[in-house]
Design an enzyme around this catalytic site. Structure first.
Site, PDB file in Angstrom:
ATOM      1  N   ALA A  13       0.829  -1.207   0.000  1.00 36.52           N
ATOM      2  CA  ALA A  13       0.000   0.000   0.000  1.00 36.52           C
ATOM      3  C   ALA A  13       0.864   1.258   0.000  1.00 36.52           C
ATOM      4  CB  ALA A  13      -0.940  -0.001   1.201  1.00 36.52           C
ATOM      5  N   GLY A  16       1.784   1.551  -3.498  1.00 36.70           N
ATOM      6  CA  GLY A  16       0.570   1.797  -4.264  1.00 36.70           C
ATOM      7  C   GLY A  16       0.026   3.200  -4.091  1.00 36.70           C
ATOM      8  N   ASP A  17       0.199   3.765  -2.914  1.00 35.46           N
ATOM      9  CA  ASP A  17      -0.233   5.139  -2.664  1.00 35.46           C
ATOM     10  C   ASP A  17       0.496   6.098  -3.600  1.00 35.46           C
ATOM     11  OD1 ASP A  17      -1.515   7.298  -0.995  1.00 35.46           O
ATOM     12  OD2 ASP A  17       0.592   7.709  -0.542  1.00 35.46           O
ATOM     13  N   ALA A  18       1.798   5.911  -3.736  1.00 36.28           N
ATOM     14  CA  ALA A  18       2.590   6.776  -4.618  1.00 36.28           C
ATOM     15  C   ALA A  18       2.218   6.550  -6.083  1.00 36.28           C
ATOM     16  CB  ALA A  18       4.078   6.515  -4.404  1.00 36.28           C
TER      17      ALA A  18
END
Length: 127
Positions: A13, A16-18
């Site tokens: 995550a 994935g956030d970036a």
């Protein structure tokens, strides 16, 4: 990349956030000229946990069984804190989405990341 399968959902995550932030920014800039503050306000409509959580149920029908498993692992991950801006269920769903995007990115499956991003944007813009 074998190491990707062994990463925690929260590590996925984190990546994935970036990845999602970059996809959103590229999507918004691709719409045409806008001032940075306008872009920022528009980006929030996509990147907030509440916004991400809204698209997850509809997105699930397009996922492979392996992708659904990553989504489940991300949803079940328990971070050390929860933000005040989202309900716990929304935060867990957004973590699930970010885990999936991080997993696909680290696997080198950029085509699938872009395919899902296109679908996510379409779903988000229906609201």
């Amino acid at each position: 990349m074998d190491f990707v399968a062994n990463l925690s959902p929260l590590a996925l995550a984190y990546v994935g956030d970036a990845v999602y932030e970059l996809l959103v920014r590229a999507h918004l800039v691709g719409r045409g000229p806008a001032k940075p503050e306008q872009l920022h306000r528009e980006a929030l409509k996509y990147v907030r946990a509440t916004a991400q959580a809204r698209v997850v149920p509809a997105l699930e029908e397009y996922l492979t069984p392996a992708e659904k498993d990553i989504l489940r692992r991300g949803r079940n991950a328990r971070p050390g804190h929860l933000p005040r801006t989202a309900a716990p269920a929304e935060y867990h769903s957004s973590t699930a989405l970010e885990s999936l995007l991080g997993y696909l990115y680290l696997q080198g499956d950029w085509a699938r990341v872009e395919e899902l991003a296109h679908l996510i944007f379409k779903l988000a813009e229906q609201d």
